[in-house]
Design a protein around this motif. Structure first.
Motif, short mmCIF file in Angstrom:
data_model
loop_
_atom_site.label_atom_id
_atom_site.label_comp_id
_atom_site.label_asym_id
_atom_site.label_seq_id
_atom_site.Cartn_x
_atom_site.Cartn_y
_atom_site.Cartn_z
N ASP A 121 65.89 67.64 4.70
CA ASP A 121 66.17 68.98 5.22
C ASP A 121 65.66 69.04 6.66
N ARG A 122 66.55 68.84 7.62
CA ARG A 122 66.13 68.80 9.02
C ARG A 122 65.58 70.14 9.51
N ILE A 123 66.11 71.23 8.97
CA ILE A 123 65.60 72.55 9.36
C ILE A 123 64.14 72.69 8.95
N ALA A 124 63.84 72.27 7.71
CA ALA A 124 62.45 72.31 7.23
C ALA A 124 61.58 71.36 8.04
N SER A 125 62.14 70.19 8.40
CA SER A 125 61.37 69.22 9.18
C SER A 125 61.02 69.77 10.55
N GLU A 126 61.96 70.46 11.17
CA GLU A 126 61.69 71.04 12.49
C GLU A 126 60.67 72.16 12.39
N ALA A 127 60.75 72.93 11.32
CA ALA A 127 59.76 74.00 11.12
C ALA A 127 58.37 73.41 10.93
N ARG A 128 58.29 72.31 10.22
CA ARG A 128 57.00 71.63 10.01
C ARG A 128 56.46 71.12 11.33
N ALA A 129 57.32 70.54 12.15
CA ALA A 129 56.89 70.02 13.44
C ALA A 129 56.42 71.15 14.35
N ALA A 130 57.08 72.29 14.27
CA ALA A 130 56.69 73.44 15.10
C ALA A 130 55.33 73.98 14.69
N LYS A 131 54.98 73.81 13.43
CA LYS A 131 53.69 74.30 12.94
C LYS A 131 52.59 73.27 13.11
N GLY A 132 52.93 71.98 12.96
CA GLY A 132 51.94 70.92 13.03
C GLY A 132 51.31 70.64 11.69
N VAL A 133 50.68 69.49 11.57
CA VAL A 133 50.06 69.09 10.31
C VAL A 133 48.63 68.63 10.56
N SER A 134 47.87 68.50 9.49
CA SER A 134 46.50 67.99 9.58
C SER A 134 46.41 66.61 8.95
N VAL A 135 45.39 65.86 9.36
CA VAL A 135 45.13 64.55 8.77
C VAL A 135 43.66 64.48 8.35
N VAL A 136 43.38 63.57 7.43
CA VAL A 136 42.01 63.24 7.07
C VAL A 136 41.77 61.77 7.40
N THR A 137 40.53 61.38 7.51
CA THR A 137 40.21 59.97 7.76
C THR A 137 39.69 59.33 6.49
N THR A 138 39.87 58.02 6.41
CA THR A 138 39.43 57.27 5.24
C THR A 138 39.11 55.85 5.67
N PRO A 139 38.13 55.18 5.06
CA PRO A 139 37.78 53.82 5.47
C PRO A 139 38.94 52.84 5.29
N GLU A 140 39.12 51.95 6.27
CA GLU A 140 40.15 50.92 6.18
C GLU A 140 39.78 49.94 5.07
N ASN A 141 40.67 49.79 4.08
CA ASN A 141 40.36 48.91 2.95
C ASN A 141 41.56 48.07 2.54
N ARG A 142 42.48 47.86 3.48
CA ARG A 142 43.70 47.13 3.16
C ARG A 142 43.55 45.64 3.45
N TRP A 143 44.53 44.85 2.98
CA TRP A 143 44.47 43.40 3.19
C TRP A 143 44.70 43.07 4.66
N GLY A 144 44.48 41.80 5.01
CA GLY A 144 44.47 41.41 6.40
C GLY A 144 45.82 41.14 7.04
N ARG A 145 46.92 41.49 6.36
CA ARG A 145 48.24 41.27 6.94
C ARG A 145 49.08 42.54 6.89
N CYS A 146 48.52 43.60 7.42
CA CYS A 146 49.26 44.86 7.44
C CYS A 146 50.45 44.82 8.38
N ASP A 147 50.56 43.74 9.17
CA ASP A 147 51.73 43.59 10.04
C ASP A 147 52.98 43.26 9.25
N ILE A 148 52.83 42.82 8.00
CA ILE A 148 53.98 42.54 7.13
C ILE A 148 54.25 43.79 6.30
#
Length: 287
Positions: A121-148
């Motif tokens: 739903d592009r209309i909803a996506s644009e509304a979301r972008a106009a409002k903005g979103v929040s993020v949280v942080t978390t410790p990096e715990n992934r394997w060593g090849r995140c480039d794949i």
């Protein structure tokens, strides 16, 4: 009309689509994937996604299941059959089906291929972008090849759930040095105190985001200053703006990190401009 999936050479109703119980993607996460944004029924950033798919498969010694030209035809047919104009196309390629054994099957088996298409739903996506979103942080715990771009996404899923539980849209992984690596399903950016765009370089074991790469082209064309070096969560909170990029989010402003506002706590002009310019370029170049 119900959704149609592609499974190993056949288009079938998605509710009836199945994969073999000994598919190595299911048993070992021995598979890679790509996601294309769709604009007006066309594949955005096609070249970048094809190139990354080929690289991911090569890094895992999985052969391309078909030529790029043939794959393009199948991808487009999947979009056509689903009658989706604005949305996402998901492709997954696993090593294939073989009796369960950690080592690769010998002789090799045919790669398994699935595709699904979903509307956005592009209309909803644009509304979301106009409002903005929040993020949280978390410790990096992934394997060593995140480039794949593998389907081994359990740490990402757990991080995304942490974000959802906090009422946030995304989680940013933070490495042992205190720097943001990337999001659970996106690349992370800030507009720092001096007005420079900053995002981590792809030599630092992060995914080579295709939307990220296309946006860098837009940024350079506009003559904006970009600095590919890491930033901390504190840097983000001191920044003028922040945003994330990905096929599903495009360019999406971030207005808070761990519950604290970024800049004025609302989407800024740089992210808004870059979102508009990226979409214009992606639409023009889609195939």
């Amino acid at each position: 009309m119900g959704r149609i999936a592609y499974v190993n050479g056949r288009f079938v109703p998605q509710g009836e689509a199945v994969v073999h119980i000994e598919d190595r993607g299911y048993q070992f996460a021995d598979a890679v994937y790509e996601v294309w944004a769709l604009f007006d029924g066309k594949l955005a950033d096609a070249e970048g996604h094809f190139a990354r798919l080929e690289r991911s498969l090569s890094e895992l010694a999985i052969p391309m299941p078909m030529t790029r030209a043939a794959l393009t035809l199948v991808l487009k047919e999947a979009v056509r059959r689903n009658r989706v104009r604005e949305g996402l196309l998901y492709l997954q390629v696993s090593r294939g089906v073989a009796p369960r054994d950690h080592a690769f099957p010998n002789p090799a088996v045919r790669p398994a291929v699935i595709m699904t298409v979903s509307a956005t739903d592009r209309i909803a996506s644009e509304a979301r972008a106009a409002k903005g979103v929040s993020v949280v942080t978390t410790p990096e715990n992934r394997w060593g090849r995140c480039d794949i771009k593998t389907v081994s996404l359990l740490p990402n899923a757990l991080a995304k759930q942490k974000a959802r539980a906090a009422g946030a849209a995304e989680a940013w992984f933070v490495d042992e040095l205190g720097f943001v690596t990337e999001g659970a399903s996106s690349n992370a950016w800030i507009v720092d105190e001096d007005g420079r765009l900053r995002t981590r370089d792809t030599n630092a074991n992060i995914l080579r985001g295709i939307t990220r790469g296309s946006l860098l082209e837009v940024i350079r064309h506009e003559g904006l200053e970009v600095d590919e070096r890491p930033f901390t969560p504190a840097d983000a909170l001191a920044a003028k703006e922040a945003f994330i990029t990905g096929a599903g989010t495009l360019v999406l402003p971030v207005i808070a990190v761990d519950g604290k506002p970024v800049g004025e706590g609302k989407p800024g002009p740089v992210a808004a401009k870059l979102r508009r310019l990226y979409i214009e370029q992606a639409k023009a170049a889609a195939i």
